[in-house]
Design a protein around this motif. Structure first.
Motif, short mmCIF file in Angstrom:
data_model
loop_
_atom_site.label_atom_id
_atom_site.label_comp_id
_atom_site.label_asym_id
_atom_site.label_seq_id
_atom_site.Cartn_x
_atom_site.Cartn_y
_atom_site.Cartn_z
N THR A 411 0.84 -1.21 0.00
CA THR A 411 0.00 0.00 0.00
C THR A 411 0.86 1.25 0.00
OG1 THR A 411 -1.81 -1.13 1.15
CG2 THR A 411 -1.76 1.27 1.28
N LEU A 412 1.90 1.25 0.83
CA LEU A 412 2.82 2.38 0.86
C LEU A 412 3.50 2.57 -0.49
CD1 LEU A 412 4.50 1.77 4.34
CD2 LEU A 412 2.93 3.63 3.76
N ASN A 413 3.89 1.46 -1.10
CA ASN A 413 4.55 1.53 -2.40
C ASN A 413 3.61 2.13 -3.45
OD1 ASN A 413 6.63 1.11 -4.26
ND2 ASN A 413 5.97 -0.97 -4.73
N HIS A 414 2.36 1.70 -3.45
CA HIS A 414 1.38 2.25 -4.38
C HIS A 414 1.21 3.75 -4.17
CE1 HIS A 414 -0.70 -0.87 -6.82
NE2 HIS A 414 -0.07 -1.68 -5.99
N GLN A 415 1.09 4.13 -2.92
CA GLN A 415 0.88 5.55 -2.63
C GLN A 415 2.09 6.37 -3.08
OE1 GLN A 415 0.18 5.10 1.58
NE2 GLN A 415 -2.05 5.09 1.35
N LEU A 416 3.27 5.83 -2.84
CA LEU A 416 4.49 6.54 -3.21
C LEU A 416 4.59 6.69 -4.73
CD1 LEU A 416 7.33 7.68 -2.82
CD2 LEU A 416 8.17 5.34 -2.54
N VAL A 417 4.37 5.60 -5.46
CA VAL A 417 4.47 5.66 -6.92
C VAL A 417 3.42 6.60 -7.50
CG1 VAL A 417 4.22 4.34 -9.05
CG2 VAL A 417 5.57 3.41 -7.16
N ASN A 418 2.19 6.50 -7.01
CA ASN A 418 1.14 7.38 -7.52
C ASN A 418 1.47 8.84 -7.26
OD1 ASN A 418 -0.45 5.27 -8.48
ND2 ASN A 418 -1.56 5.03 -6.56
N ARG A 419 2.06 9.11 -6.11
CA ARG A 419 2.46 10.49 -5.79
C ARG A 419 3.56 10.94 -6.77
NH1 ARG A 419 3.55 9.59 -0.94
NH2 ARG A 419 1.49 10.23 -0.21
N ALA A 420 4.54 10.09 -6.99
CA ALA A 420 5.62 10.46 -7.91
C ALA A 420 5.08 10.74 -9.31
CB ALA A 420 6.66 9.34 -7.96
N LEU A 421 4.14 9.92 -9.77
CA LEU A 421 3.58 10.13 -11.11
C LEU A 421 2.80 11.43 -11.17
CD1 LEU A 421 2.40 6.50 -12.04
CD2 LEU A 421 4.54 7.68 -12.65
N ARG A 422 2.05 11.74 -10.12
CA ARG A 422 1.30 13.01 -10.10
C ARG A 422 2.23 14.20 -10.17
NH1 ARG A 422 -1.55 10.53 -5.85
NH2 ARG A 422 -0.51 11.90 -4.33
N LEU A 423 3.43 14.05 -9.63
CA LEU A 423 4.38 15.16 -9.59
C LEU A 423 5.29 15.19 -10.81
CD1 LEU A 423 5.35 14.95 -5.79
CD2 LEU A 423 3.83 16.60 -6.89
N GLY A 424 4.97 14.40 -11.82
CA GLY A 424 5.76 14.41 -13.05
C GLY A 424 6.95 13.48 -13.03
N GLY A 425 6.94 12.50 -12.13
CA GLY A 425 8.07 11.59 -12.00
C GLY A 425 7.81 10.25 -12.63
N THR A 426 8.61 9.26 -12.21
CA THR A 426 8.56 7.92 -12.78
C THR A 426 8.43 6.88 -11.68
OG1 THR A 426 9.80 6.29 -14.10
CG2 THR A 426 11.09 7.81 -12.78
N CYS A 427 7.90 5.71 -12.05
CA CYS A 427 7.73 4.64 -11.07
C CYS A 427 9.04 3.97 -10.71
CB CYS A 427 6.74 3.60 -11.58
SG CYS A 427 7.27 2.70 -13.06
N THR A 428 10.08 4.16 -11.50
CA THR A 428 11.39 3.58 -11.18
C THR A 428 12.49 4.43 -11.81
OG1 THR A 428 12.86 1.67 -11.45
CG2 THR A 428 11.12 1.94 -13.11
N GLY A 429 13.41 4.89 -10.98
CA GLY A 429 14.52 5.68 -11.48
C GLY A 429 15.70 4.84 -11.92
N GLU A 430 15.81 3.61 -11.35
CA GLU A 430 16.98 2.80 -11.69
C GLU A 430 16.79 1.30 -11.49
OE1 GLU A 430 20.12 4.33 -9.28
OE2 GLU A 430 19.22 3.72 -7.40
N HIS A 431 15.78 0.87 -10.77
CA HIS A 431 15.64 -0.57 -10.53
C HIS A 431 15.07 -1.31 -11.73
CE1 HIS A 431 15.45 -0.13 -5.84
NE2 HIS A 431 16.62 0.17 -6.35
N GLY A 432 14.29 -0.65 -12.56
CA GLY A 432 13.65 -1.29 -13.68
C GLY A 432 12.26 -1.80 -13.33
N ILE A 433 11.58 -2.35 -14.33
CA ILE A 433 10.20 -2.82 -14.16
C ILE A 433 10.16 -4.27 -13.70
CG2 ILE A 433 8.02 -3.25 -15.35
CD1 ILE A 433 8.62 -0.29 -14.90
N GLY A 434 10.86 -5.15 -14.42
CA GLY A 434 10.85 -6.56 -14.05
C GLY A 434 9.45 -7.10 -13.96
N LEU A 435 9.12 -7.73 -12.85
CA LEU A 435 7.78 -8.26 -12.59
C LEU A 435 6.95 -7.33 -11.73
CD1 LEU A 435 8.75 -11.94 -11.73
CD2 LEU A 435 7.42 -11.23 -13.71
N HIS A 436 7.59 -6.75 -10.75
CA HIS A 436 6.87 -6.07 -9.67
C HIS A 436 6.21 -4.78 -10.10
CE1 HIS A 436 7.05 -4.44 -5.27
NE2 HIS A 436 5.89 -4.97 -5.54
N LYS A 437 6.75 -4.11 -11.12
CA LYS A 437 6.25 -2.77 -11.45
C LYS A 437 5.52 -2.70 -12.79
CE LYS A 437 9.08 -0.04 -8.40
NZ LYS A 437 9.87 1.18 -8.21
#
Length: 474
Positions: A411-437
């Protein structure tokens, strides 16, 4: 989203493809002792540093040359068996998991430096060479490779995941520093992309297409990267702050003023305490910036004084210098060991690491709201960040016997990613998508962009054998 510890709920609902005895026999006939079906070897190659789990691959092939890679892929294509490239195994988003079965293709034995072109500031290496091995190999030239993700990752893996790390604020990421590649395609053909020239307008930029493709479009067998002159002077410093906000505001102003700082890392008080216990350091257990300056002695002094003045405006104190190589190494080793320090602080825990990146002007907004949510959750966590480029990580320390903690972390991860996207950011800066994202990628790019990615994947890998089930599903 369900618990990442209950990994079966997160893995794509695709049954593993059959791996026939005829295919395994063909592998053994071609590779002999370079092919292993040992359970221990398969299990080692069927996991990364993340929390997701899946059954191990059916076999592991240890490639020692480009021809080995090409032959393995040709056999896999003939039998329509998935192939999952493997370097150092340090990814954390499930990149290495055999979710559709298949084989792991280990390129760690392909670890030679092929050519050093010091006059052009480039080097060509095989994909299994680690970043530390590369820097050791070029040290006598007066040059270095700056991309530093923390783990001693392989150059091929760093290319495949578009890695960055602590030096990215000054030197960029793998995207900016990979010039050319040799790649084995899904049919087993060997192609080359790019050149050692600094720029080109020749056709599609296939190099950039492969960088960050996570092994889904081709298997990298050679990489040409940029090198940089070792700076004449290097100085590192730590500075403690009364709050996370004060530290972040210092970074924002430093970047906006154009100070060419080489590294600037944020650690929260939790992280500093864990690092002290693990690495036997004596840092003040307060929010802290760990900084490094590169240049001439005069420019390093000027940069450091400017940042010290900025820090003092925001309550920064205990500005401590580490001028000798030994002191700097001790500090950066402690920072790179923050993950292990955190895991050891809660015996038996599993760490779920997040990764987002936002425009530098929105860093404080994203970070402070995320801290508030993490504090309210009651889950132990640590916070580190390459904040000079707006990238930061939370690590949630979970008891694997308490699935509700994993639910909270997701839940925290979802909230964090959604916040980053709202602010013009990305769901991953360096880890990549893989399976989890994978779901987050849809949120970030939209279905139209995902459909274009699928079209590229189908065109380059029509049998869907190259690391299938990662980034998106077909």
């Amino acid at each position: 989203m369900n618990s990442p510890i209950a990994a079966q709920h997160l893995l794509p609902a695709t049954a593993p493809r059959p791996v026939s005895a005829a295919f395994l026999d063909a592998l053994v006939a071609r590779f002999g002792a370079q092919c292993s079906q040992s359970l221990a070897v398969r299990e080692q190659h069927g996991r990364d540093e993340g929390a997701l789990q899946a059954p191990p691959p059916a076999a592991v092939v240890f490639a020692e040359s480009t021809q080995d890679v090409a032959d393995a892929v040709k056999l896999a294509s003939e039998y329509e068996v998935p192939v999952i490239p493997y370097g150092a195994g340090s990814s954390i988003e499930g990149h290495l998991l055999a979710v559709q079965g298949g084989i792991s293709l280990d390129v760690s034995r392909m670890n030679r430096v092929l050519s050093v072109n010091a006059e052009d500031l480039t080097v060509t290496v095989q994909p299994g060479l680690s970043r530390k091995q590369l820097n050791e190999a070029v040290r006598d030239t007066g040059l270095f490779f700056p991309i530093d993700p923390g783990a001693d990752a392989s150059i091929g893996g760093m290319t495949a995941t578009r890695a960055s790390g602590t030096n990215a604020v000054r030197y960029g990421t793998m995207r900016e520093n990979v010039l050319a590649l040799e790649v084995v395609t899904a049919s087993g053909e060997v192609i080359r992309t790019g050149t050692r020239a600094k720029k080109s307008s020749a056709g599609y930029d296939l190099t950039r297409l492969m960088v960050g493709s996570e092994g889904t479009l081709g298997i990298i067998t050679e990489v040409t990267v940029r090198l940089y002159p070792l700076p004449e002077a290097v100085s590192a410093a730590v500075c403690s702050f009364p709050s996370i906000e004060a530290a972040v505001r210092t970074v924002i102003q430093t970047i906006q003023l154009g100070v060419p700082i080489a590294r600037v890392e944020l650690l929260d008080a939790n992280s500093v305490r864990m690092v002290n216990n693990y690495s036997k350091t004596t840092l003040r257990e307060e929010p802290m910036l760990l900084m490094e300056f590169h240049g001439t002695p005069a420019s390093v002094k000027e940069q450091a004084e400017t940042v010290q003045d900025i820090a003092s405006e925001f309550g920064g104190q205990s500005f401590e210098w580490a001028s000798t190589p030994e002191e700097r190494t001790r500090l950066w080793t402690a920072r790179h060991n923050a993950y292990f320090a955190a895991v050891s602080s809660v015996p038996g825990c599993r760490a779920i690491s997040t990764d987002t990146c936002v425009p530098i002007s929105r860093l404080a907004d994203c970070l402070l709201d995320s801290i508030t949510e993490a504090d309210a959750s009651g889950i132990p966590y640590f916070l580190v960040g390459h904040v000079g480029d707006g990238n930061f990580h939370f690590g949630y320390l979970l008891d694997p016997t308490q699935p509700e903690q994993a639910e909270k972390a997701e839940t925290l991860n979802h909230q964090l990613v959604n916040r980053a996207l709202r602010l013009g950011g990305t769901c991953t800066g360096e880890h990549g998508i893989g399976l989890h994202k994978m779901d987050f990628l849809v949120d970030e790019t939209g279905t139209g962009a995902i459909d274009m990615m699928r079209a590229i994947k189908r065109a380059l890998d029509p049998k869907n054998i190259l690391n299938p089930g990662k980034i998106f599903t077909l």
